[in-house]
Enzyme design. Structure first.
Site, PDB file in Angstrom:
ATOM      1  N   PRO A  22       0.821  -1.209   0.000  1.00 56.32           N
ATOM      2  CA  PRO A  22       0.000   0.000   0.000  1.00 56.32           C
ATOM      3  C   PRO A  22       0.855   1.259   0.000  1.00 56.32           C
ATOM      4  O   PRO A  22       1.975   1.270   0.512  1.00 56.32           O
ATOM      5  CB  PRO A  22      -0.783  -0.108   1.303  1.00 56.32           C
ATOM      6  CG  PRO A  22       0.139  -0.863   2.213  1.00 56.32           C
ATOM      7  CD  PRO A  22       0.881  -1.829   1.320  1.00 56.32           C
ATOM      8  N   CYS A  23       0.338   2.278  -0.603  1.00 53.48           N
ATOM      9  CA  CYS A  23       0.903   3.619  -0.554  1.00 53.48           C
ATOM     10  C   CYS A  23      -0.221   4.465   0.065  1.00 53.48           C
ATOM     11  O   CYS A  23      -1.249   3.917   0.456  1.00 53.48           O
ATOM     12  CB  CYS A  23       1.268   4.050  -1.963  1.00 53.48           C
ATOM     13  SG  CYS A  23       2.029   5.670  -2.073  1.00 53.48           S
ATOM     14  N   ALA A  24      -0.103   5.741   0.117  1.00 54.66           N
ATOM     15  CA  ALA A  24      -1.121   6.577   0.752  1.00 54.66           C
ATOM     16  C   ALA A  24      -2.517   6.327   0.182  1.00 54.66           C
ATOM     17  O   ALA A  24      -3.471   6.136   0.921  1.00 54.66           O
ATOM     18  CB  ALA A  24      -0.747   8.040   0.614  1.00 54.66           C
ATOM     19  N   THR A  25      -2.613   6.295  -1.135  1.00 55.91           N
ATOM     20  CA  THR A  25      -3.926   6.123  -1.767  1.00 55.91           C
ATOM     21  C   THR A  25      -3.921   5.056  -2.852  1.00 55.91           C
ATOM     22  O   THR A  25      -4.877   4.939  -3.605  1.00 55.91           O
ATOM     23  CB  THR A  25      -4.401   7.440  -2.410  1.00 55.91           C
ATOM     24  OG1 THR A  25      -3.453   7.837  -3.402  1.00 55.91           O
ATOM     25  CG2 THR A  25      -4.584   8.533  -1.373  1.00 55.91           C
ATOM     26  N   ARG A  26      -2.844   4.299  -2.939  1.00 57.35           N
ATOM     27  CA  ARG A  26      -2.701   3.338  -4.029  1.00 57.35           C
ATOM     28  C   ARG A  26      -2.228   1.986  -3.544  1.00 57.35           C
ATOM     29  O   ARG A  26      -1.605   1.871  -2.510  1.00 57.35           O
ATOM     30  CB  ARG A  26      -1.651   3.828  -5.046  1.00 57.35           C
ATOM     31  CG  ARG A  26      -1.928   5.149  -5.590  1.00 57.35           C
ATOM     32  CD  ARG A  26      -0.686   5.738  -6.222  1.00 57.35           C
ATOM     33  NE  ARG A  26      -0.982   7.132  -6.494  1.00 57.35           N
ATOM     34  CZ  ARG A  26      -0.891   7.682  -7.678  1.00 57.35           C
ATOM     35  NH1 ARG A  26      -0.438   6.996  -8.685  1.00 57.35           N
ATOM     36  NH2 ARG A  26      -1.216   8.923  -7.858  1.00 57.35           N
TER      37      ARG A  26
END
Length: 76
Positions: A22-26
């Site tokens: 995961p990334c902040a929103t992706r």
């Protein structure tokens, strides 16, 4: 089918997913065969967008990226 299962299927199935984080929103993913990834199915599963760079696929899912990535790890 829940969102995580739908995303796994749209990414070509669990055997096609080499890595997911995961990334902040992706969801940043690396897949074995990018031709198995179905962008329309990812959007139908709730993705806001899909970005591709070869076998690296970024699925924009919003702030729930951590939760979805955790659910996907459970599936894999």
């Amino acid at each position: 089918m829940d969102k995580a299962e739908a995303i796994v299927k749209a990414l070509g199935g669990s055997a096609n997913i080499l890595e997911i984080e995961p990334c902040a929103t992706r969801l940043r993913t690396e897949v074995e065969d990018e031709t198995l990834v179905n962008d329309a199915a990812l959007k139908a599963a709730g993705a806001y967008g899909v970005m591709r760079a070869g076998t690296v696929i970024q699925v924009v899912v919003g702030p729930e990226a951590d939760v979805i990535a955790s659910d996907i790890d459970d599936i894999l």
